[in-house]
Design a protein around this motif. Structure first.
Motif, PDB file in Angstrom:
ATOM      1  N   GLY A  15      48.429  40.074  55.440  1.00  0.00           N
ATOM      2  CA  GLY A  15      47.069  39.773  55.018  1.00  0.00           C
ATOM      3  C   GLY A  15      46.931  38.165  55.220  1.00  0.00           C
ATOM      4  N   TYR A  16      45.711  37.694  54.904  1.00  0.00           N
ATOM      5  CA  TYR A  16      45.242  36.351  55.048  1.00  0.00           C
ATOM      6  C   TYR A  16      45.960  35.744  53.759  1.00  0.00           C
ATOM      7  CZ  TYR A  16      41.833  36.926  58.518  1.00  0.00           C
ATOM      8  OH  TYR A  16      41.177  37.077  59.681  1.00  0.00           O
ATOM      9  N   ASP A  73      45.810  42.330  37.603  1.00  0.00           N
ATOM     10  CA  ASP A  73      44.720  43.208  38.321  1.00  0.00           C
ATOM     11  C   ASP A  73      43.417  42.467  38.056  1.00  0.00           C
ATOM     12  OD1 ASP A  73      42.552  45.187  38.522  1.00  0.00           O
ATOM     13  OD2 ASP A  73      44.004  46.663  38.340  1.00  0.00           O
ATOM     14  N   ALA A  74      42.783  41.778  38.885  1.00  0.00           N
ATOM     15  CA  ALA A  74      41.719  40.945  38.913  1.00  0.00           C
ATOM     16  C   ALA A  74      40.474  41.595  38.280  1.00  0.00           C
ATOM     17  CB  ALA A  74      41.279  40.293  39.835  1.00  0.00           C
ATOM     18  N   SER A 120      42.347  35.849  47.492  1.00  0.00           N
ATOM     19  CA  SER A 120      42.396  36.495  48.698  1.00  0.00           C
ATOM     20  C   SER A 120      42.424  38.083  48.699  1.00  0.00           C
ATOM     21  CB  SER A 120      43.735  36.128  49.504  1.00  0.00           C
ATOM     22  OG  SER A 120      43.505  36.651  50.802  1.00  0.00           O
ATOM     23  N   THR A 171      35.872  35.349  52.721  1.00  0.00           N
ATOM     24  CA  THR A 171      34.526  36.175  52.793  1.00  0.00           C
ATOM     25  C   THR A 171      34.304  36.839  54.206  1.00  0.00           C
ATOM     26  OG1 THR A 171      32.136  36.397  52.309  1.00  0.00           O
ATOM     27  CG2 THR A 171      32.933  34.298  53.328  1.00  0.00           C
ATOM     28  N   LYS A 190      30.193  40.268  49.153  1.00  0.00           N
ATOM     29  CA  LYS A 190      30.609  39.224  49.957  1.00  0.00           C
ATOM     30  C   LYS A 190      29.299  38.270  49.857  1.00  0.00           C
ATOM     31  CE  LYS A 190      34.891  39.820  51.236  1.00  0.00           C
ATOM     32  NZ  LYS A 190      35.661  39.437  50.456  1.00  0.00           N
ATOM     33  N   ALA A 217      36.213  34.652  57.608  1.00  0.00           N
ATOM     34  CA  ALA A 217      37.229  34.883  58.282  1.00  0.00           C
ATOM     35  C   ALA A 217      36.852  36.119  59.332  1.00  0.00           C
ATOM     36  CB  ALA A 217      38.507  35.163  57.687  1.00  0.00           C
ATOM     37  N   LEU A 220      40.952  40.749  61.010  1.00  0.00           N
ATOM     38  CA  LEU A 220      42.373  41.021  61.070  1.00  0.00           C
ATOM     39  C   LEU A 220      42.846  42.201  60.724  1.00  0.00           C
ATOM     40  CD1 LEU A 220      45.030  39.033  61.151  1.00  0.00           C
ATOM     41  CD2 LEU A 220      44.867  39.118  58.396  1.00  0.00           C
ATOM     42  N   SER A 222      44.522  43.717  58.640  1.00  0.00           N
ATOM     43  CA  SER A 222      45.478  43.536  57.455  1.00  0.00           C
ATOM     44  C   SER A 222      45.563  45.156  56.806  1.00  0.00           C
ATOM     45  CB  SER A 222      44.714  42.906  56.386  1.00  0.00           C
ATOM     46  OG  SER A 222      43.505  43.382  56.021  1.00  0.00           O
ATOM     47  N   ALA A 224      44.272  46.016  54.068  1.00  0.00           N
ATOM     48  CA  ALA A 224      42.929  46.355  53.420  1.00  0.00           C
ATOM     49  C   ALA A 224      41.835  46.635  54.480  1.00  0.00           C
ATOM     50  CB  ALA A 224      42.118  45.351  52.543  1.00  0.00           C
TER      51      ALA A 224
HETATM   52  P1  NAI Z   1      45.181  42.380  52.114  1.00  0.00           P
HETATM   53  O1  NAI Z   1      45.408  43.877  51.818  1.00  0.00           O
HETATM   54  O2  NAI Z   1      46.190  41.701  52.532  1.00  0.00           O
HETATM   55  O3  NAI Z   1      44.682  41.611  50.929  1.00  0.00           O
HETATM   56  C1  NAI Z   1      43.839  42.373  49.604  1.00  0.00           C
HETATM   57  C2  NAI Z   1      44.711  42.393  48.508  1.00  0.00           C
HETATM   58  O4  NAI Z   1      43.848  42.531  47.260  1.00  0.00           O
HETATM   59  C3  NAI Z   1      45.969  43.385  48.620  1.00  0.00           C
HETATM   60  O5  NAI Z   1      47.049  42.801  48.402  1.00  0.00           O
HETATM   61  C4  NAI Z   1      45.346  44.298  47.339  1.00  0.00           C
HETATM   62  O6  NAI Z   1      46.734  44.560  46.751  1.00  0.00           O
HETATM   63  C5  NAI Z   1      44.682  43.112  46.692  1.00  0.00           C
HETATM   64  N1  NAI Z   1      43.943  43.872  45.338  1.00  0.00           N
HETATM   65  C6  NAI Z   1      43.021  44.730  45.459  1.00  0.00           C
HETATM   66  N2  NAI Z   1      42.463  44.852  44.284  1.00  0.00           N
HETATM   67  C7  NAI Z   1      42.986  44.238  43.454  1.00  0.00           C
HETATM   68  C8  NAI Z   1      42.824  43.634  42.130  1.00  0.00           C
HETATM   69  N3  NAI Z   1      41.746  44.563  41.529  1.00  0.00           N
HETATM   70  N4  NAI Z   1      43.444  42.976  41.430  1.00  0.00           N
HETATM   71  C9  NAI Z   1      44.418  42.052  42.169  1.00  0.00           C
HETATM   72  N5  NAI Z   1      44.662  42.439  43.608  1.00  0.00           N
HETATM   73  C10 NAI Z   1      43.879  43.343  44.221  1.00  0.00           C
HETATM   74  O7  NAI Z   1      43.784  42.395  53.259  1.00  0.00           O
HETATM   75  P2  NAI Z   1      43.165  41.057  53.792  1.00  0.00           P
HETATM   76  O8  NAI Z   1      42.224  41.380  54.838  1.00  0.00           O
HETATM   77  O9  NAI Z   1      44.032  39.792  54.059  1.00  0.00           O
HETATM   78  O10 NAI Z   1      42.005  40.492  52.490  1.00  0.00           O
HETATM   79  C11 NAI Z   1      42.044  39.279  51.956  1.00  0.00           C
HETATM   80  C12 NAI Z   1      40.712  38.887  51.863  1.00  0.00           C
HETATM   81  O11 NAI Z   1      40.315  38.467  53.159  1.00  0.00           O
HETATM   82  C13 NAI Z   1      39.654  39.816  51.254  1.00  0.00           C
HETATM   83  O12 NAI Z   1      38.713  38.985  50.406  1.00  0.00           O
HETATM   84  C14 NAI Z   1      38.928  40.294  52.541  1.00  0.00           C
HETATM   85  O13 NAI Z   1      37.653  40.837  52.015  1.00  0.00           O
HETATM   86  C15 NAI Z   1      38.887  39.077  53.164  1.00  0.00           C
HETATM   87  N6  NAI Z   1      38.657  39.232  54.565  1.00  0.00           N
HETATM   88  C16 NAI Z   1      39.200  39.846  55.475  1.00  0.00           C
HETATM   89  C17 NAI Z   1      38.820  40.216  56.921  1.00  0.00           C
HETATM   90  C18 NAI Z   1      39.877  40.969  57.723  1.00  0.00           C
HETATM   91  O14 NAI Z   1      39.299  41.434  58.766  1.00  0.00           O
HETATM   92  N7  NAI Z   1      41.030  41.412  57.320  1.00  0.00           N
HETATM   93  C19 NAI Z   1      37.860  39.528  57.335  1.00  0.00           C
HETATM   94  C20 NAI Z   1      37.130  38.691  56.423  1.00  0.00           C
HETATM   95  C21 NAI Z   1      37.511  38.635  55.348  1.00  0.00           C
END
Ligand code: NAI
Length: 286
Positions: A15-16, A73-74, A120, A171, A190, A217, A220, A222, A224
């Motif tokens: 992930g990011y 846990d946020a 993130s 976002t 968002k 961003a 990606l 990821s 999620a």
């Molecule tokens: P990711 O799966 O690597 O990260 C999301 C993380 O949030 C995971 O590690 C998950 O365990 C954690 N999480 C979920 N609920 C939680 C909670 N209640 N407390 C603590 N942690 C919690 O996926 P990604 O995609 O890297 O997401 C990171 C950020 O990037 C997010 O805000 C996502 O919306 C944003 N983003 C992602 C894009 C994409 O295409 N992947 C595009 C634009 C933004």
């Protein structure tokens, strides 16, 4: 260099959050992670067993060091907010001090202060449902996990962020343009996150000289994003239509986060910074 970062939302190396940690580590920062409680066990086990060693590699040939991983846990601000079924859930019972307030207290106890706070994380239980089919519960859950979680993190960490520090969230363009498929109130979440970035920049800037920005961003693959179900289509769409026709790497977002956290960005706050190969600037696909 010489700075300390807390990155919330890292549970694997895809992930990011992970990429941001790497870019900050490469710039000399000490890395603390906040990992979602139910994902903590497998993440720590994988780390220990060397499963991430290849992706820990930094440009200078060393491996990224993680000073400490905190359970987080946020969605919960303090122990009083945790319902009985979560408290007794076996994935939660093995960890402690994982509400936002407690994590901030533990970081303070362990390290005293930080310079960089990264959010993130996002979660929308009904993300695959169109907004018109989203329940109140699902919508509010998306806002709680994806927007208020940032307000809460910043609120509780702000007293221990050194003046001149920086805070960053992630976002997505669905906040301001129609992206069919990004449902469940995630587009609303968002939009809230981006609006809050401006208000929080004002409040944290005036009160603590801390900057607050968000990175919009591009797509990606990821964990999620795969759960949303349309990520490959979004990557293909960007490749076909963005000004820069290349796949976006997580590292490019990580490097932007490192820039925003650095003194090079000392006058940038309250901003939405696009790291998306320019896709946001297009009016129609061509
Ligand atoms: P990711 O799966 O690597 O990260 C999301 C993380 O949030 C995971 O590690 C998950 O365990 C954690 N999480 C979920 N609920 C939680 C909670 N209640 N407390 C603590 N942690 C919690 O996926 P990604 O995609 O890297 O997401 C990171 C950020 O990037 C997010 O805000 C996502 O919306 C944003 N983003 C992602 C894009 C994409 O295409 N992947 C595009 C634009 C933004």
């Amino acid at each position: 260099t010489g700075k300390r970062a807390f990155i919330a939302g890292v549970a694997d190396d895809n992930g990011y959050g992970w990429a941001i940690a790497k870019s900050l580590a490469a710039a000399g920062a000490e890395i603390l992670l906040g990992t979602w409680v139910p994902a903590l066990n497998i993440f720590e086990t994988s780390l220990r067993r060397g499963k991430f060693d290849e992706s820990r590699l930094l440009p200078d040939g060393s491996l990224m060091e993680i000073a400490k991983v905190y359970a987080l846990d946020a969605v919960f601000d303090s122990p009083e907010d945790v319902p009985e079924d979560i408290k007794t859930n076996k994935r939660y019972a093995g960890s402690s001090n994982w509400t936002v307030k407690e994590v901030a207290e533990c970081v303070k106890e362990d390290f005293g202060s930080i310079d960089i706070l990264v959010h993130s994380l996002a979660n929308g239980p009904e993300v695959t449902k169109p907004l018109l089919e989203t329940s109140r519960k699902g919508y509010l859950a998306a806002i709680s996990a994806s927007s208020y979680s940032y307000v809460s993190l910043l609120k509780h960490f702000l007293p221990i962020i050194n003046p001149g520090g920086s805070s960053i969230s992630l976002t997505y363009i669905a906040s301001e343009r129609i992206i069919p498929g990004y449902g469940g109130g995630m587009s609303s979440a968002k939009a809230a996150l981006e609006s809050d970035t401006r208000v929080l920049a004002f409040e944290a800037g005036r009160k603590h000289k801390v900057r607050v920005n968000t990175v919009s961003a591009g797509p990606l693959r990821s964990r999620a994003a795969k759960a949303i179900g349309f990520i490959d289509m979004m990557i293909d769409y960007s490749m076909a239509n963005a000004p820069l026709q290349k796949e976006l790497s997580a590292e490019e977002v990580g490097n932007t986060a490192a820039f925003l956290a650095s003194p090079l960005a000392s006058a940038i706050t309250g901003a939405v910074i696009y790291v998306d190969n320019g896709l946001n600037a297009m009016g129609v696909g061509i």
